[in-house]
Structures are given as C-alpha cells and as structure tokens.
Design a protein around this motif. Structure first.
Motif, mmCIF file in Angstrom:
data_model
loop_
_atom_site.group_PDB
_atom_site.id
_atom_site.type_symbol
_atom_site.label_atom_id
_atom_site.label_comp_id
_atom_site.label_asym_id
_atom_site.label_seq_id
_atom_site.Cartn_x
_atom_site.Cartn_y
_atom_site.Cartn_z
ATOM 1 N N GLU A 41 0.827 -1.210 0.000
ATOM 2 C CA GLU A 41 0.000 0.000 0.000
ATOM 3 C C GLU A 41 0.859 1.257 0.000
ATOM 4 O O GLU A 41 0.587 2.199 -0.751
ATOM 5 C CB GLU A 41 -0.925 0.008 1.213
ATOM 6 N N SER A 44 2.621 1.778 -3.285
ATOM 7 C CA SER A 44 1.718 2.146 -4.382
ATOM 8 C C SER A 44 1.463 3.653 -4.457
ATOM 9 O O SER A 44 1.055 4.151 -5.506
ATOM 10 C CB SER A 44 0.387 1.398 -4.253
ATOM 11 N N ILE A 45 1.688 4.379 -3.359
ATOM 12 C CA ILE A 45 1.431 5.823 -3.399
ATOM 13 C C ILE A 45 2.699 6.658 -3.587
ATOM 14 O O ILE A 45 2.622 7.873 -3.674
ATOM 15 C CB ILE A 45 0.658 6.292 -2.146
ATOM 16 N N THR A 47 5.524 8.260 -5.703
ATOM 17 C CA THR A 47 5.671 8.663 -7.099
ATOM 18 C C THR A 47 7.162 8.744 -7.444
ATOM 19 O O THR A 47 7.999 8.963 -6.557
ATOM 20 C CB THR A 47 5.032 10.046 -7.340
#
Length: 173
Positions: A41, A44-45, A47
């Motif tokens: 999780e 996934s965030i 960048t």
C-alpha cells in the motif's frame, strides 16, 4: 511461532523497539503477509518524483530508505537461514550506514525498487514458512549476540514497520 513465544534470550535488547511494534497473538507467517500488504500500500502511493526527496540535509533520500529496507531484509533472511540450518558459524554485524552510499540507490527507478522489494519479501515469506517450529526456535550468534531464527523474522517485520512509520512522518507518504 507467535511473538508471545519469544524470550528475551532470543534477541538482543536493541531490537526490543521492533518487537514492541508487533501484536503478541499473531503468527510469524500471518504477520509477514499482513506487513507485505502494508508495504504494498505504501509503495503504491510513492511517485517517481519523490524518490530523490530527503526531508533534511544529510538524511537519506526516499530511494535510499527503500534500498536500505531491501538490504536489511536480505541480510536478516541470510542470518535466519544460517541459524535454522544449524550453522554454528558466528555471523557478523554490518554497518547499515556504510551500505547506503554504496548502494547507488538514487540511480534506481521506482518500479525496480518496488519489484525488488516485493521479490525479496516474497522470498522471505517462503523461507520462514519452510522452517519448522524447531528451526524457528534454534539459536545462533549474530554480532556476538544470541539470536533465534524466529526472532529475526519478527525483527524484520518490526524494522519494516519502523521505516513505514518514518516514511509517513518524515517523507509525507
């Protein structure tokens, strides 16, 4: 094996802060899998633009933190494997601060770091799940301290939680 099965003789007191992050009633396998999901999780965030971010001068970049987490996971897996296989060799410590500049993490792209971490953790889950209860309870010497193979698995999870908390707090992830 559950966290509550550990004794103070299973690990060096330095690692108590990592062990304290874990619920005592869950098994090593379930915690490894839950932690893998938490890790997924957070990853996934992130960048690509954030990889070079450091929250202060002289602090590791986000890429370096991720590489550090991967390196530590690998080293801990090796230690657990040696102990579980009853290798009586005294295992050395390592200087994690010296690894970071040598890792060249800042040249890495986000996808390669994510893939490597996923693969290393998946390999670790397979490794720990292959150990019998007896193997998890075996003790060996790591950096001149008695350590059990199972404790190393729990320490690995606590180490990851520590850094995930740090990423959220300092790197604003």
């Amino acid at each position: 094996m559950k966290v509550s099965d550990l004794n103070k003789e299973d690990y060096h007191e330095f690692y108590q802060t990592y062990i304290d992050k874990l619920p005592g009633d869950k098994t090593l396998g379930s915690l490894l899998k839950e932690n893998q999901e938490d890790l997924r999780e957070v990853l996934s965030i992130i960048t690509p633009e954030k990889l070079g971010f450091s929250y202060a001068a002289g602090k590791w970049t986000l890429a370096e933190v991720l590489q550090h987490m991967i390196d530590v996971e690998r080293i801990f897996q090796y230690r657990a494997l040696c102990i579980a296989r009853n290798d009586r060799t005294s295992l050395p410590g390592f200087d994690h601060d010296a690894y970071v500049p040598e890792s060249d993490a800042n040249r890495r792209d986000l996808e390669s770091l994510k893939t490597e971490f996923k693969n290393v953790r998946s390999s670790g889950i397979d490794l720990y799940m292959s150990f019998s209860e007896e193997m998890l309870q075996r003790k060996g010497m790591v950096n001149n301290n008695t350590t059990s193979a199972g404790a190393i698995g729990f320490i690995t999870i606590g180490h990851t939680i520590h850094h995930l908390e740090h990423l959220k707090e300092k790197y604003l992830i």
